[in-house]
Design an enzyme around this catalytic site. Structure first.
Site, PDB file in Angstrom:
ATOM      1  N   ASP A 135      -2.061   6.626   6.004  1.00 12.00           N
ATOM      2  CA  ASP A 135      -3.116   5.787   5.425  1.00 12.00           C
ATOM      3  C   ASP A 135      -3.420   4.715   6.459  1.00 12.00           C
ATOM      4  O   ASP A 135      -2.785   3.668   6.510  1.00 12.00           O
ATOM      5  CB  ASP A 135      -2.629   5.149   4.117  1.00 12.00           C
ATOM      6  CG  ASP A 135      -3.609   4.093   3.607  1.00 12.00           C
ATOM      7  OD1 ASP A 135      -4.688   3.927   4.214  1.00 12.00           O
ATOM      8  OD2 ASP A 135      -3.279   3.434   2.597  1.00 12.00           O
TER       9      ASP A 135
ATOM     10  N   TRP B  49       0.830  -1.210   0.000  1.00  9.97           N
ATOM     11  CA  TRP B  49       0.000   0.000   0.000  1.00  9.97           C
ATOM     12  C   TRP B  49       0.857   1.249   0.000  1.00  9.97           C
ATOM     13  O   TRP B  49       0.570   2.205  -0.713  1.00  9.97           O
ATOM     14  CB  TRP B  49      -0.991  -0.012   1.166  1.00  9.97           C
ATOM     15  CG  TRP B  49      -2.059  -1.036   0.954  1.00  9.97           C
ATOM     16  CD1 TRP B  49      -2.305  -2.141   1.716  1.00  9.97           C
ATOM     17  CD2 TRP B  49      -3.002  -1.100  -0.127  1.00  9.97           C
ATOM     18  NE1 TRP B  49      -3.342  -2.873   1.177  1.00  9.97           N
ATOM     19  CE2 TRP B  49      -3.788  -2.265   0.056  1.00  9.97           C
ATOM     20  CE3 TRP B  49      -3.268  -0.294  -1.249  1.00  9.97           C
ATOM     21  CZ2 TRP B  49      -4.810  -2.633  -0.829  1.00  9.97           C
ATOM     22  CZ3 TRP B  49      -4.290  -0.660  -2.127  1.00  9.97           C
ATOM     23  CH2 TRP B  49      -5.046  -1.809  -1.914  1.00  9.97           C
TER      24      TRP B  49
ATOM     25  N   LYS C 131     -12.549  -1.716   5.781  1.00 13.02           N
ATOM     26  CA  LYS C 131     -11.664  -2.597   6.529  1.00 13.02           C
ATOM     27  C   LYS C 131     -12.194  -2.780   7.958  1.00 13.02           C
ATOM     28  O   LYS C 131     -12.419  -3.874   8.402  1.00 13.02           O
ATOM     29  CB  LYS C 131     -10.242  -2.031   6.570  1.00 13.02           C
ATOM     30  CG  LYS C 131      -9.634  -1.782   5.188  1.00 13.02           C
ATOM     31  CD  LYS C 131      -9.479  -3.053   4.368  1.00 13.02           C
ATOM     32  CE  LYS C 131      -9.301  -2.816   2.879  1.00 13.02           C
ATOM     33  NZ  LYS C 131      -8.131  -2.088   2.501  1.00 13.02           N
TER      34      LYS C 131
HETATM   35  C1  LIG Z   1      -7.587  -1.539   1.321  1.00 18.12           C
HETATM   36  C2  LIG Z   1      -6.532  -0.521   1.460  1.00 18.12           C
HETATM   37  C3  LIG Z   1      -6.386   0.523   0.517  1.00 18.12           C
HETATM   38  C4  LIG Z   1      -7.244   0.627  -0.716  1.00 18.12           C
HETATM   39  O1  LIG Z   1      -8.533   0.937  -0.414  1.00 18.12           O
HETATM   40  P1  LIG Z   1      -9.633   1.180  -1.560  1.00 18.12           P
HETATM   41  O2  LIG Z   1     -10.791   1.658  -0.777  1.00 18.12           O
HETATM   42  O3  LIG Z   1      -9.836  -0.131  -2.239  1.00 18.12           O
HETATM   43  O4  LIG Z   1      -9.095   2.207  -2.493  1.00 18.12           O
HETATM   44  C5  LIG Z   1      -5.390   1.438   0.734  1.00 18.12           C
HETATM   45  N1  LIG Z   1      -4.586   1.363   1.805  1.00 18.12           N
HETATM   46  C6  LIG Z   1      -4.702   0.394   2.733  1.00 18.12           C
HETATM   47  C7  LIG Z   1      -3.784   0.383   3.910  1.00 18.12           C
HETATM   48  C8  LIG Z   1      -5.680  -0.581   2.584  1.00 18.12           C
HETATM   49  O5  LIG Z   1      -5.807  -1.539   3.504  1.00 18.12           O
END
Ligand SMILES: *Cc1c(COP(=O)(O)O)cnc(C)c1O
Length: 362
Positions: free
Chosen positions: A174, A102, A198
């Site tokens: 993030d 990521w 998540k």
């Molecule tokens: C799942 C995830 C993403 C991507 O998320 P989307 O909503 O599919 O764009 C980005 N960063 C992390 C840490 C993630 O777990």
């Protein structure tokens, strides 16, 4: 019916109570005669849902008043572009910590808008650890420092917050897969973002928490929809926000409050993770590749000694009600995501099954 335990990395398990409430309110929300899906986002009913969500979130996460809370669509992935577009603020470069897939995606996207300075990386060990800050090489001219507190795929989590005090570099995170899994001192950050699918809701919504002095300057050519200031000035209603995802996320936030808040959640999350990792460390039938201090409380990757048994493991797990354990396509093996809505009991059942499977295939 036997209970099902869902270990998906996302979209992921939601609290049963939340789904039951959503079911009960599906056709008629609070006597309005409408489903939340059918409401105007500017009508008083939905405005009350949105306001409640923000108030509850601010209270639960202790978000200081000088931070804006934005409810956006486009997933966390859109933030990989929105962050540099809004936070570069005339500077030339930005710092990134690269701890896995990521963060790699985030920094690749940022390269379209600024020079990227990789201040630290764990690529040398296949992204199995979180580099400690004494090993970082920060560009003091960088507009911000971006990191990924929890790498959802690699299962690597920072159990500490980087310390940028004494600099004017905002910390950007993030935090998609660890959001609301433990208390967080928001004031240490310039911006945090999280896709809700998540740990706090369904897909379709991304929550951005940003210090208000950081927004208002965008790189030339920034689309209106990618400007934080536009969303902040319009209370996230510049366009139609993902209303149903906001509603469900609001129910999850209420559920978290009822459960005793983030401190209580953290206790349970520690207990769940400990149970699983302690077991993994007692066996050589299974293996977790992540360095011990940096193991994620949310996403636990592990492999079987013999990958030829993977399919059989998944098949038998399903018959025990244990689903979505297959590892990410890029790393193989297994991954158990044990977000807030996964009860301790689910991890107990998983560990018992893993023990049994190991002794049957030793
Ligand atoms: C799942 C995830 C993403 C991507 O998320 P989307 O909503 O599919 O764009 C980005 N960063 C992390 C840490 C993630 O777990």
């Amino acid at each position: 019916m036997e209970p099902i335990y869902n270990f998906s990395a996302g979209p992921a398990v939601l609290p049963k109570e939340v789904l039951q409430q959503a079911r009960d309110e599906m056709l008629d929300w609070h006597g309005s005669g409408m489903s939340v899906m059918e409401m105007s986002h500017r009508g008083k009913e939905f405005m009350s849902i949105a306001a409640r969500l923000e108030t509850d979130l601010r209270e639960l996460a202790s978000i200081p008043p000088n931070y804006k809370v934005l409810f956006l669509s486009g997933g966390a992935s859109s933030q990989f572009a929105m962050v540099p577009m809004n936070l570069v603020r005339g500077k030339k470069s930005a710092n990134y910590i690269n701890t896995g897939q990521w963060s790699t995606k985030a920094l690749k996207e940022a390269k379209k808008y600024c020079a990227v300075h990789v201040a630290a990386s764990s690529e040398d060990a296949n992204f199995t650890y979180a580099p400690t800050q004494d090993k970082w090489n920060i560009d003091p001219e960088g507009a911000y420092l971006h990191y990924t507190p929890n790498e959802t795929i690699g299962g690597v989590e920072f159990n500490w917050i980087p310390d940028l005090s004494g600099t004017d570099i905002p910390l950007v995170a993030d935090i998609s897969s660890a959001f609301m899994s433990r208390p967080l001192d928001v004031s240490r950050f310039g911006l945090i973002y999280a896709g809700t699918q998540k740990n706090v809701g369904p897909a379709g919504l991304c929550i951005v928490i940003v210090r208000e002095d950081l927004i208002g300057t965008t790189v030339p050519g920034t689309p209106t929809m990618f400007d934080y200031k536009i969303h902040a000035d319009n209370d996230s209603m510049y366009n139609t926000p993902p209303t149903y995802a906001m509603y469900i996320t609001g129910l999850v936030v209420e559920w978290l409050k009822q459960k005793g808040g983030l401190q209580a959640m953290e206790k349970i999350n520690i207990a769940k993770a400990r149970l699983l990792y302690d077991f993994l460390d007692t066996t050589d039938f299974y293996h977790c590749p992540v360095a011990k201090p940096d193991r994620s409380r949310m996403n636990v990757p592990f492999t079987l000694k013999d990958p030829g048994l993977d399919e059989e493991f998944l098949k038998q797990a399903r018959t025990h009600g244990l689903i979505q354990l297959k590892g990410h396509r890029s790393v193989g093996g297994m991954r158990a995501s044990i977000y807030n809505a996964m009860p301790l009991e689910g991890v107990k059942v998983l560990v018992e099954f893993m023990k049994e499977f190991a002794s049957n295939h030793a």
